[in-house]
Design an enzyme around this catalytic site. Structure first.
Site, mmCIF file in Angstrom:
data_model
loop_
_atom_site.group_PDB
_atom_site.id
_atom_site.type_symbol
_atom_site.label_atom_id
_atom_site.label_comp_id
_atom_site.label_asym_id
_atom_site.label_seq_id
_atom_site.Cartn_x
_atom_site.Cartn_y
_atom_site.Cartn_z
ATOM 1 N N ASN A 4 -56.768 23.802 -8.979
ATOM 2 C CA ASN A 4 -55.589 23.912 -9.846
ATOM 3 C C ASN A 4 -54.353 24.246 -9.036
ATOM 4 O OD1 ASN A 4 -57.067 23.625 -12.302
ATOM 5 N ND2 ASN A 4 -57.585 25.801 -12.258
ATOM 6 N N ASP A 60 -51.464 26.633 -9.121
ATOM 7 C CA ASP A 60 -51.102 27.879 -9.796
ATOM 8 C C ASP A 60 -49.580 28.002 -9.868
ATOM 9 O OD1 ASP A 60 -53.765 28.451 -9.944
ATOM 10 O OD2 ASP A 60 -53.758 30.010 -8.404
ATOM 11 N N LYS A 68 -60.694 28.031 -9.330
ATOM 12 C CA LYS A 68 -61.837 28.813 -8.894
ATOM 13 C C LYS A 68 -62.673 28.097 -7.834
ATOM 14 C CE LYS A 68 -62.457 32.036 -12.658
ATOM 15 N NZ LYS A 68 -62.220 33.150 -11.730
ATOM 16 N N GLY A 69 -62.931 26.817 -8.051
ATOM 17 C CA GLY A 69 -63.728 26.096 -7.073
ATOM 18 C C GLY A 69 -63.047 26.030 -5.724
ATOM 19 N N ASN A 107 -60.589 27.875 -4.588
ATOM 20 C CA ASN A 107 -60.448 29.210 -4.003
ATOM 21 C C ASN A 107 -61.733 29.662 -3.319
ATOM 22 O OD1 ASN A 107 -57.860 29.361 -5.019
ATOM 23 N ND2 ASN A 107 -58.390 30.708 -6.722
ATOM 24 N N GLU A 144 -65.164 26.014 -14.635
ATOM 25 C CA GLU A 144 -63.870 25.380 -14.918
ATOM 26 C C GLU A 144 -63.974 23.858 -14.886
ATOM 27 O OE1 GLU A 144 -60.351 28.564 -13.866
ATOM 28 O OE2 GLU A 144 -60.889 27.123 -12.313
ATOM 29 N N GLY A 152 -64.747 45.107 -10.752
ATOM 30 C CA GLY A 152 -63.375 45.352 -10.332
ATOM 31 C C GLY A 152 -63.300 46.417 -9.258
ATOM 32 N N ALA A 182 -57.143 36.253 -7.054
ATOM 33 C CA ALA A 182 -58.291 35.551 -6.467
ATOM 34 C C ALA A 182 -59.354 36.496 -5.936
ATOM 35 C CB ALA A 182 -57.818 34.618 -5.351
ATOM 36 N N ALA A 183 -59.315 37.749 -6.359
ATOM 37 C CA ALA A 183 -60.281 38.716 -5.825
ATOM 38 C C ALA A 183 -61.720 38.313 -6.148
ATOM 39 C CB ALA A 183 -59.987 40.107 -6.376
ATOM 40 N N GLY A 184 -61.957 37.858 -7.379
ATOM 41 C CA GLY A 184 -63.300 37.439 -7.750
ATOM 42 C C GLY A 184 -63.755 36.218 -6.968
ATOM 43 N N ASP A 185 -62.837 35.303 -6.689
ATOM 44 C CA ASP A 185 -63.184 34.120 -5.901
ATOM 45 C C ASP A 185 -63.469 34.496 -4.451
ATOM 46 O OD1 ASP A 185 -62.827 32.529 -8.150
ATOM 47 O OD2 ASP A 185 -60.691 32.248 -7.735
ATOM 48 N N GLY A 225 -50.794 35.910 -4.226
ATOM 49 C CA GLY A 225 -51.208 34.525 -4.361
ATOM 50 C C GLY A 225 -52.715 34.365 -4.350
#
Length: 313
Positions: free
Chosen positions: A18, A20, A47-48, A50, A147, A231, A258-261, A296
């Site tokens: 995506n 952003d 997500k992918g 990242n 996604e 988190g 993007a922390a989760g990615d 970012g």
């Protein structure tokens, strides 16, 4: 950086890319509220993409399977992955549909609110995925999210021969099909995604569930193992026999986009080397924490040296 694409990929990612569109605000608006923000920034994300870039920045050979539009955004997204060393041979260009776009408001405390228009991501088909079957079968870790259409995710699970890691984000509207989950080795939800997947209605005011409920829900999933991300509190590794909490480093986040990615890319990175799931999670919480210290999505994703520099040894 050296070209890591000459050899077969260690990590294959099937997912979204995506553009952003990011605006910084003092507070993320609630329904019906209008707030003023800073200048608009255009940043490669999804997500992918990242997670692919995250694993590549950590030194892995990574291939990306997905779709972008035949527009300027698609060219930008492909270029960003190429620059990070991701093999985009299996990233298709859709001339009839615009690239995916994410509208992101980032608050002063680092929290965010995101709306995604899937665009070309929504047209990734099982046939597209199956055309990359050799890449998926050869990867040590196949990393998936939600996604892109569920049928494409299921096709990726069927093609994979290594460890399959599913990040069920965004949270599915209905329970995932059992035949899909049968092929998943590790599922990586946050507390809200976990509750949604399990059909649990008792969410807390912050959108998650309490730790004891999270543990019970994770153990009820038909997968071999779950890593529930928490988190700032880190993550909990859940297997049928045990549950291990892995705390995260204490940081002052500036952007959690993007922390989760970053976490998922780092988890895949460690699993390639044969780390245990707890060891992989210990590394992932550090990489995820480091990613919150810069703005970012993809620009925040750290290298190994960045993690050491930002967090210390």
């Amino acid at each position: 950086m050296s070209d890591v694409r000459a050899a077969a990929p260690e990590v294959a990612v099937v997912g979204s890319a995506n553009l952003d569109l990011v605006v910084e605000v003092e507070t993320v608006p609630v329904a019906g509220e209008t707030v003023l923000g800073g200048d608009l920034r255009r940043i490669p994300g999804g997500k992918g993409a990242n997670q692919a870039v995250a694993a590549a920045r950590l030194g892995r050979r990574v291939a990306m399977v997905g779709r972008v539009g035949g527009d300027d955004a698609g060219a930008m997204l492909r270029s960003a992955m190429d620059s990070a060393g991701v093999d985009t041979t299996c990233l298709l260009t859709d001339e009839e549909t615009p690239s995916g776009t994410a509208l992101i408001a980032v608050g002063a405390d680092g929290d965010n609110a995101i709306v995604v228009s899937p665009g070309a991501n929504g047209r990734l088909s099982p046939a597209d995925v199956e055309s990359a079957a050799a890449v998926l079968a050869g990867a040590k870790v196949v990393l998936l999210q939600l996604e892109v259409p569920l049928e494409a995710v299921a096709a990726a699970v069927r093609c994979a021969r290594g460890t399959v890691v599913l990040n069920p984000a965004p949270a599915p509207a209905a329970r995932l099909p059992p035949d899909l989950l049968d092929g998943v080795d590790v599922i990586v939800p946050n507390q809200t995604e976990l509750a949604t997947m399990a059909g649990h209605a008792g969410l807390s005011p912050i959108g998650g569930v309490d730790p004891e409920t999270a543990l019970a829900l994770a153990r009820g999933l038909p997968v071999a193992a779950a890593v529930v991300t928490l988190g700032a509190a880190g993550a909990t590794v859940v297997t049928p026999a045990d549950a291990t909490h892995v705390p995260a480093p204490a940081v002052a986040p500036v952007d959690t986009t993007a922390a989760g990615d970053a976490f998922c890319g780092a988890l895949a990175d460690a699993l390639v080397d044969g780390a245990s799931l707890v060891e992989a999670t210990e590394w992932a919480v550090r990489v995820g924490a480091a990613a919150t210290l810069r703005h970012g999505a993809q620009p925040s994703l750290p290298t190994r040296d960045d993690v050491e520099h930002l967090l210390g040894a």
